[in-house]
Design an enzyme around this catalytic site. Structure first.
Site, PDB file in Angstrom:
ATOM      1  N   HIS A   5     -10.719 -38.639  -0.950  1.00  0.00           N
ATOM      2  CA  HIS A   5     -11.967 -38.836  -0.198  1.00  0.00           C
ATOM      3  C   HIS A   5     -12.822 -39.969  -0.722  1.00  0.00           C
ATOM      4  O   HIS A   5     -13.752 -40.407  -0.075  1.00  0.00           O
ATOM      5  CB  HIS A   5     -12.788 -37.555  -0.163  1.00  0.00           C
ATOM      6  CG  HIS A   5     -13.684 -37.335  -1.352  1.00  0.00           C
ATOM      7  ND1 HIS A   5     -13.226 -37.343  -2.638  1.00  0.00           N
ATOM      8  CD2 HIS A   5     -15.015 -37.114  -1.433  1.00  0.00           C
ATOM      9  CE1 HIS A   5     -14.244 -37.121  -3.460  1.00  0.00           C
ATOM     10  NE2 HIS A   5     -15.336 -36.988  -2.766  1.00  0.00           N
TER      11      HIS A   5
ATOM     12  N   LYS B 182     -29.173 -46.592  -1.010  1.00  0.00           N
ATOM     13  CA  LYS B 182     -28.688 -45.553  -1.934  1.00  0.00           C
ATOM     14  C   LYS B 182     -29.661 -44.401  -1.952  1.00  0.00           C
ATOM     15  O   LYS B 182     -30.855 -44.584  -2.069  1.00  0.00           O
ATOM     16  CB  LYS B 182     -28.666 -46.126  -3.334  1.00  0.00           C
ATOM     17  CG  LYS B 182     -27.413 -46.264  -4.063  1.00  0.00           C
ATOM     18  CD  LYS B 182     -26.776 -45.086  -4.731  1.00  0.00           C
ATOM     19  CE  LYS B 182     -27.580 -44.246  -5.667  1.00  0.00           C
ATOM     20  NZ  LYS B 182     -27.931 -42.941  -5.206  1.00  0.00           N
TER      21      LYS B 182
END
Lengths: 143, 491
Positions: B414, B490
């Protein structure tokens, strides 16, 4: 500081250990560690909101778990951060009851330098013990 | 030495191929199946030993089939390791475990196309990142722009991305390009707590923090590995794409916490299940508690689909505003939305027998070979698109599910996978300096937390190219294209 973040315990999450002369002290130091995982300087949190809540459990370990879950709950549900706790701890029969008045304020990114959001307290390596009149906890937070 | 300190035994690895390694069930008492790691030798040697401890714990759970898997990006977590995959036979006492899904239910990735080139975007990059940072809130306890009632939120928990589309946040075709078409239709919001709703109802449209991000990326011609498929899926050289990573926020976290406690109470007493880590608390899938959690988990899945759908809408708004064109004119179609924290009910062939399995993927992506029923019609003949997000400094990948995934219950990696703790990373890098260094290298970052930025430094992660190469060599997911970051929000 009655808590210390650990470097090499958990790769993705945040691990810390706390100590207290009493269970009450331990509960408080763990709660501060959870808040300090999210916010860099605890002293930037002002005392403007008081939140009353209570938790109960069959043992000190679960009491600590449930208390910390409340701190995380209020962070999301009401965007509150706390840095001071009035704790009233009473063992009633086999049940430990904890009444809490938590002091703090709403999260303000301009005022509170952010670290990382806490998703949950994990049970992985979750440990509480009392030894030689001192309480210890080892906790990993999912972040 | 901290009193909670534990040391872990190093297993012996049997080589099955260059990218498949096995740990025998003799490694630990009560293991029902071997552990298999899908990774290069270098990655296997680099994983922390707790990964193998956790994967072998999973191998002791009732109903597990074939192998307890660790993907190439594996690192230790709680309960299952990250990169952990395990399938349980629901007709043979197979279990469901919140620790095999993660607190961030349906955490996943979305990839969006544009018809803009890197040269079109560069002059506007800072504006785009700054506007995205404003429009897609990130950080501790952040709340979204949507103000909905708790009752309306209950609808979200049953209708997923469909709710968002019906409310005007997206295009109908987005659902054709989302796993499960954006709705886990077995969700039942009578199975979720009031606390879960209170934690999540004001968080739709938010990224969260930690390793969650929203990135502007582009694809270089030499990084397109499968030219025909890339073209078919709408990619072209120097094209700008948008990728983001987030989940079900406080709502999903609370659902997992609630059921962890439910399972701990009944697991041994009622079902006689013994576990080696409390985060592996489990119940039989076909039990009241197991079914309740599966339906509650689906509510978390739906919140996450709705969250990513609303974020997509905000991204389209920002690009539309900056480029003064409709999102349609900018070609802002979704490629896919994939989860990497979910349990999925699937039929697989186990030693020649078709079995109904509950496949847990924790930090692992569904990777379906062509014509599997899980693949939306649009991609049926190609295989499912797989989105693997790298660290913010390196790059990310689009891959496609392939036949090799028959061996891994249709699962692959992932992300790049951490190599060091956040606390250590924070001591090694300074967020402010990292931001400046990245800007010099052409990656503009806005962050809710400089400390959080330091924790996400590229050096704290494995080499994404090696992780992806391992999945490609194993034939479980094949490379389509690699993307390079140029702008990053972020959390």
């Amino acid at each position: 500081m009655p808590y210390k973040f650990l470097e090499d315990v958990s790769v993705a999450d945040v691990a810390f250990e706390s100590t207290g002369k009493t269970l009450k002290e331990l509960l408080e130091s763990c709660a501060l560690a959870v808040t300090n995982t999210m916010i860099k300087n605890l002293e930037t949190i002002s005392d403007v909101v008081k939140k009353k809540f209570s938790v109960e459990a069959e043992n000190p370990e679960m009491l600590l778990y449930k208390f910390l879950e409340e701190i995380i709950f209020y962070k999301d549900a009401e965007q509150l951060l706390f840095n001071k706790f009035e704790l009233d701890l009473s063992p009633v029969g086999k049940i430990w009851k904890l009444k809490v008045i938590a002091h703090g304020e709403k999260i303000n990114p301009q005022k509170h330098e952010q670290l990382v959001d806490v998703k949950a307290v994990t049970f992985h390596q979750f440990k509480v013990k009392e030894e030689s009149d001192k309480w210890f906890a080892h906790i990993i937070l999912d972040v | 030495m901290p009193f909670g300190h534990q040391t872990f035994k190093k297993p012996e690895f049997k080589k099955i191929s260059d990218v498949v390694w096995e740990i025998s069930p003799s490694f630990k008492k009560n293991m029902r199946v071997p552990v298999r790691i899908i990774a290069t030798k270098n990655l296997v040697d680099g994983m922390d030993l707790q990964v193998y401890d956790q994967a072998s714990n999973v191998a002791t759970l009732p109903g597990i089939q074939k192998y307890s898997f660790v993907m190439a990006d594996g690192h230790s977590g709680y309960g299952f390791s990250i990169g952990g995959v395990a399938a349980f036979d629901i007709n043979d006492n197979g279990v469901i475990s919140p620790g095999g899904i993660g607190f961030d239910i349906n955490c996943g990735m979305r990839l969006i196309l544009t018809n803009l080139t890197v040269n079109d975007v560069k002059p506007h990059l800072k504006t785009l990142v700054e506007k995205l940072f404003q429009k897609v809130p990130a950080g501790v306890g952040s709340t979204g722009f949507l103000k909905i009632s708790k009752d309306e939120f209950k609808k979200v928990s049953e209708q997923g991305a469909r709710w968002a589309i019906d409310s005007g946040y997206g295009w109908n075709e987005d659902l054709d390009r989302t796993e499960l078409n954006g709705i886990a239709d077995w969700a039942d919001n009578s199975k979720i707590s009031k606390r879960a709703i209170e934690r999540g109802f004001n968080q739709i449209g938010t990224l969260g923090s930690g390793n969650h991000y929203l990135e502007i990326q582009y694809v270089k011609e030499e990084n397109i590995a499968n030219k025909a498929l890339a073209k078919k899926w709408g990619l072209f050289p120097n094209q700008v794409v948008i990728m983001f990573h987030c989940g079900s926020r406080g709502f999903g976290h609370q659902i997992a916490s609630d059921y962890l406690q439910v399972f701990l109470n009944v697991m041994e007493r009622k079902y006689g299940i013994k576990i080696l880590d409390r985060e592996l608390a489990s119940a039989p899938f076909n039990s009241t508690e197991g079914q309740d959690y599966f339906k509650a988990m689906a509510c978390g899945v739906n919140m996450s689909f709705a969250n990513r759908q609303v974020i997509l809408h905000r991204i389209r708004e920002v690009f539309s505003e900056v480029f003064k064109q409709d999102a349609e004119n900018l070609g802002m179609r979704q490629v896919f939305d994939v989860a990497h924290n979910r349990a999925s009910l699937e039929t697989h062939d186990v030693d020649g027998e078709k079995k109904e399995l509950l496949v847990h993927r924790k930090g692992a992506t569904g990777s379906y070979y062509p014509y599997r029923s899980e693949i939306p019609d649009l991609y049926k003949e190609d295989g499912s698109p797989v989105i693997i997000g790298g660290s913010m400094e390196t790059g990310s990948y689009l891959l496609v599910g392939a036949d090799g995934a028959k061996e891994t219950f249709c699962s692959t990696a992932h992300g790049s996978g951490r190599t060091m703790s956040r606390t250590r990373a924070r001591n090694m890098w300074r967020g402010e300096k990292l931001q400046k260094d990245m800007e010099q290298r052409g990656i503009f970052v806005k962050t809710a937390s400089f400390s959080g930025l330091a924790e996400e430094a590229g050096g704290a992660y494995k080499d994404i190219d090696e992780v992806v190469e391992a999945t490609h060599k194993a034939g479980i997911s094949l490379k389509v294209a690699r993307f390079i970051p140029i702008g990053n929000v972020k959390g």
